[in-house]
Write a protein that holds these residues in place. Structure first.
Motif, PDB file in Angstrom:
ATOM      1  N   THR A  51      -5.364  -2.464  -0.822  1.00  0.00           N
ATOM      2  CA  THR A  51      -6.224  -2.112   0.302  1.00  0.00           C
ATOM      3  C   THR A  51      -7.335  -3.148   0.455  1.00  0.00           C
ATOM      4  O   THR A  51      -7.676  -3.531   1.575  1.00  0.00           O
ATOM      5  CB  THR A  51      -6.810  -0.691   0.167  1.00  0.00           C
ATOM      6  OG1 THR A  51      -7.481  -0.567  -1.079  1.00  0.00           O
ATOM      7  CG2 THR A  51      -5.727   0.369   0.279  1.00  0.00           C
ATOM      8  N   ILE A  69       0.840  -1.205   0.000  1.00  0.00           N
ATOM      9  CA  ILE A  69       0.000   0.000   0.000  1.00  0.00           C
ATOM     10  C   ILE A  69       0.868   1.244   0.000  1.00  0.00           C
ATOM     11  O   ILE A  69       0.659   2.164  -0.791  1.00  0.00           O
ATOM     12  CB  ILE A  69      -0.975   0.001   1.201  1.00  0.00           C
ATOM     13  CG1 ILE A  69      -2.020  -1.112   1.043  1.00  0.00           C
ATOM     14  CG2 ILE A  69      -1.648   1.370   1.351  1.00  0.00           C
ATOM     15  CD1 ILE A  69      -2.810  -1.398   2.312  1.00  0.00           C
ATOM     16  N   GLU A  71      -7.194  -6.298   8.126  1.00  0.00           N
ATOM     17  CA  GLU A  71      -6.722  -4.941   8.419  1.00  0.00           C
ATOM     18  C   GLU A  71      -7.915  -4.015   8.611  1.00  0.00           C
ATOM     19  O   GLU A  71      -8.963  -4.196   7.993  1.00  0.00           O
ATOM     20  CB  GLU A  71      -5.838  -4.439   7.280  1.00  0.00           C
ATOM     21  CG  GLU A  71      -5.141  -3.139   7.557  1.00  0.00           C
ATOM     22  CD  GLU A  71      -4.248  -3.173   8.775  1.00  0.00           C
ATOM     23  OE1 GLU A  71      -4.707  -2.731   9.862  1.00  0.00           O
ATOM     24  OE2 GLU A  71      -3.110  -3.642   8.665  1.00  0.00           O
ATOM     25  N   ILE A  76      -5.574   1.618   7.343  1.00  0.00           N
ATOM     26  CA  ILE A  76      -5.315   1.794   5.916  1.00  0.00           C
ATOM     27  C   ILE A  76      -5.358   3.277   5.553  1.00  0.00           C
ATOM     28  O   ILE A  76      -4.500   3.769   4.827  1.00  0.00           O
ATOM     29  CB  ILE A  76      -6.314   0.977   5.067  1.00  0.00           C
ATOM     30  CG1 ILE A  76      -6.027  -0.520   5.250  1.00  0.00           C
ATOM     31  CG2 ILE A  76      -6.231   1.376   3.595  1.00  0.00           C
ATOM     32  CD1 ILE A  76      -7.071  -1.429   4.642  1.00  0.00           C
TER      33      ILE A  76
END
Length: 147
Positions: free
Chosen positions: A56, A40, A64, A69
């Motif tokens: 993502t 990412i 996650e 993120i």
């Protein structure tokens, strides 16, 4: 953006070589969470929308949180959301991705050696190199975000 060549069909051996790196990376001793953070962050630096979107989504599938993120690009200001190990791998990602600035610094390398073995450091370097390669392929060919 106008769609361009498809490397996988135009130069299948080159694409196969990149997939070989992915096969290697799937077996390294770095957690999936760390791998996705690297992918990412490098993709953000390189402004690769295709890869940001893909990784993502992969990170969320891996458990996650959206908040982390959202904060990856500002990890230095959001340190309470990232462990020291994660901060170190993000620093490595930035320094290797932006190699023309000053490369992987001694400070970051020393910090990495506190959390990672020599083999893992080599693996992280290969991880960063590979995602940067994919970013360059996606950007050069105008790869479109999948739905």
């Amino acid at each position: 953006m106008e769609k361009r060549i498809n490397i996988s069909t135009t130069e299948p051996q080159a694409f196969k070589a990149m997939l070989g790196l992915e096969g290697y990376l799937s077996k390294i001793d770095i957690s999936q969470t760390l791998k996705e953070l690297v992918k990412i962050r490098a993709s953000q630096i390189n402004n690769c929308a295709y890869c940001i979107s893909m990784h993502t989504k992969d990170a969320i599938k891996n458990g996650e949180t959206p908040e982390r993120i959202f904060l990856v690009s500002a990890w230095r200001e959001a340190t309470k959301f990232f462990t020291e190990q994660e901060q170190t791998i993000l620093a490595m990602t930035e320094e290797i991705t932006l190699i023309h600035h000053s490369g992987l610094s001694e400070e970051t390398y020393r910090k990495a050696s506190e959390f990672f073995t020599e083999n893992q450091i080599a693996q992280i370097i290969m991880l960063v190199v590979t995602i940067n390669g994919w970013n360059r392929i996606a950007l050069s060919t105008h790869l479109q975000i999948e739905d």
